[in-house]
Design an enzyme around this catalytic site. Structure first.
Site, PDB file in Angstrom:
ATOM      1  N   SER A  60       0.822  -1.208   0.000  1.00  0.00           N
ATOM      2  CA  SER A  60       0.000   0.000   0.000  1.00  0.00           C
ATOM      3  C   SER A  60       0.860   1.264   0.000  1.00  0.00           C
ATOM      4  O   SER A  60       2.014   1.258   0.440  1.00  0.00           O
ATOM      5  CB  SER A  60      -0.912   0.018   1.227  1.00  0.00           C
TER       6      SER A  60
HETATM    7  N1  SAH Z   1      -0.550  -5.199   3.882  1.00  0.00           N
HETATM    8  C1  SAH Z   1       0.262  -5.523   2.720  1.00  0.00           C
HETATM    9  C2  SAH Z   1      -0.404  -5.191   1.409  1.00  0.00           C
HETATM   10  C3  SAH Z   1      -1.639  -5.989   1.203  1.00  0.00           C
HETATM   11  S1  SAH Z   1      -2.133  -6.265  -0.471  1.00  0.00           S
HETATM   12  C4  SAH Z   1       1.634  -4.887   2.830  1.00  0.00           C
HETATM   13  O1  SAH Z   1       1.913  -4.205   3.824  1.00  0.00           O
HETATM   14  O2  SAH Z   1       2.439  -5.119   1.938  1.00  0.00           O
HETATM   15  C5  SAH Z   1      -3.495  -7.340  -0.088  1.00  0.00           C
HETATM   16  C6  SAH Z   1      -3.085  -8.744   0.248  1.00  0.00           C
HETATM   17  O3  SAH Z   1      -4.259  -9.423   0.681  1.00  0.00           O
HETATM   18  C7  SAH Z   1      -2.562  -9.536  -0.934  1.00  0.00           C
HETATM   19  O4  SAH Z   1      -1.292 -10.033  -0.627  1.00  0.00           O
HETATM   20  C8  SAH Z   1      -3.577 -10.671  -1.093  1.00  0.00           C
HETATM   21  O5  SAH Z   1      -2.994 -11.897  -1.487  1.00  0.00           O
HETATM   22  C9  SAH Z   1      -4.146 -10.769   0.294  1.00  0.00           C
HETATM   23  N2  SAH Z   1      -5.465 -11.384   0.404  1.00  0.00           N
HETATM   24  C10 SAH Z   1      -6.529 -11.294  -0.425  1.00  0.00           C
HETATM   25  N3  SAH Z   1      -7.570 -12.010   0.060  1.00  0.00           N
HETATM   26  C11 SAH Z   1      -7.151 -12.544   1.248  1.00  0.00           C
HETATM   27  C12 SAH Z   1      -7.761 -13.379   2.241  1.00  0.00           C
HETATM   28  N4  SAH Z   1      -9.031 -13.800   2.149  1.00  0.00           N
HETATM   29  N5  SAH Z   1      -7.024 -13.729   3.310  1.00  0.00           N
HETATM   30  C13 SAH Z   1      -5.748 -13.324   3.443  1.00  0.00           C
HETATM   31  N6  SAH Z   1      -5.113 -12.550   2.544  1.00  0.00           N
HETATM   32  C14 SAH Z   1      -5.806 -12.162   1.461  1.00  0.00           C
END
Ligand code: SAH
Length: 222
Positions: free
Chosen positions: A65
């Protein structure tokens, strides 16, 4: 050495120009963003963009993000040292590292095993303990460690997943982007004496949360 010096300068500029100037007021959050080396959480080819005012691709079609969004979510979560925090969507591990820097014990859950594995290795290499990386569907929360003082969902959600509300402790805070696949509003939910209150924060754009309490893996665009 010189490289790290340059990154330190960029990090301070990020904190002053992107965060403080735009209204992030919590000094502890600003300090944590100043301490955690964001460039270690982006692919090496994007290192020189690590402190830019935008999200960056981290592979597997996912993103780390934008710094402002990480700070806004962290500030809203009101983390105190010793809090147990759940992050849904580990991605690179950067948000989890910021929570740990604030003294939280962190459980972070990621559905993509290869991202989870890289984040786990990265956090270990950087000596960031207090973060447990779990592989699974975070739309169901992570019941074994509940209740949580704070839950941060870093992927877009079509609604409020009931399991996350249930896994919030007394006076717990849930920070979650709610909306459609293209546009969401960052929402803060407080739990107090079994009741929920809500406050809407910034407009935002996150990648979708895919799971049982979110969007199905393959769904038509809405
Ligand atoms: N917080 C992260 C960025 C998140 S991007 C950072 O600091 O880099 C969103 C993430 O959510 C992605 O890696 C995606 O694979 C994950 N995601 C999507 N659906 C999900 C679910 N149901 N459970 C866990 N992770 C999930």
């Amino acid at each position: 050495m010189e490289e790290n010096l340059a990154f330190g300068v960029q990090r301070r500029a990020m904190v002053e120009q992107q965060l403080r100037r735009r209204g992030i007021r919590d000094e502890r959050v600003l300090e944590a963003m100043l301490q955690v080396p964001r460039h270690e959480f982006v692919p090496s080819k994007y290192r020189s963009f690590a402190y830019d005012d935008r999200p960056l691709a981290i592979g597997e079609s996912e993103t780390i993000s934008q710094p402002y969004m990480v700070a806004a979510m962290t500030q809203a979560a009101g983390i105190a040292p010793g809090d147990l925090a759940l992050e849904v969507g580990t991605g690179s591990g950067y948000q989890a590292a910021i929570l740990a820097e604030l003294g939280a014990r962190v459980v972070t859950i990621e559905r993509n095993a290869s991202l989870a594995e890289s984040a786990r290795n990265r956090l270990e290499r950087l000596g960031i303990s207090r973060v447990q990386v779990v592989i699974g569907d975070g739309s169901l929360g992570y019941p074994p460690s509940a209740p949580y003082a704070a839950i941060l969902v870093t992927a877009a959600c079509p609604g409020l997943p009931t399991p996350l509300l249930e896994q919030l402790g007394e006076d717990g805070r849930l920070v979650i982007p709610v909306g459609n696949r293209y546009q969401q509003i960052l929402r803060l939910i407080f739990k107090h004496q079994g009741q929920f209150a809500r406050r809407d924060l910034d407009a935002c754009q996150f990648v979708p949360l895919i799971g049982q309490q979110a969007w199905p893996e393959k769904s038509p665009p809405d």
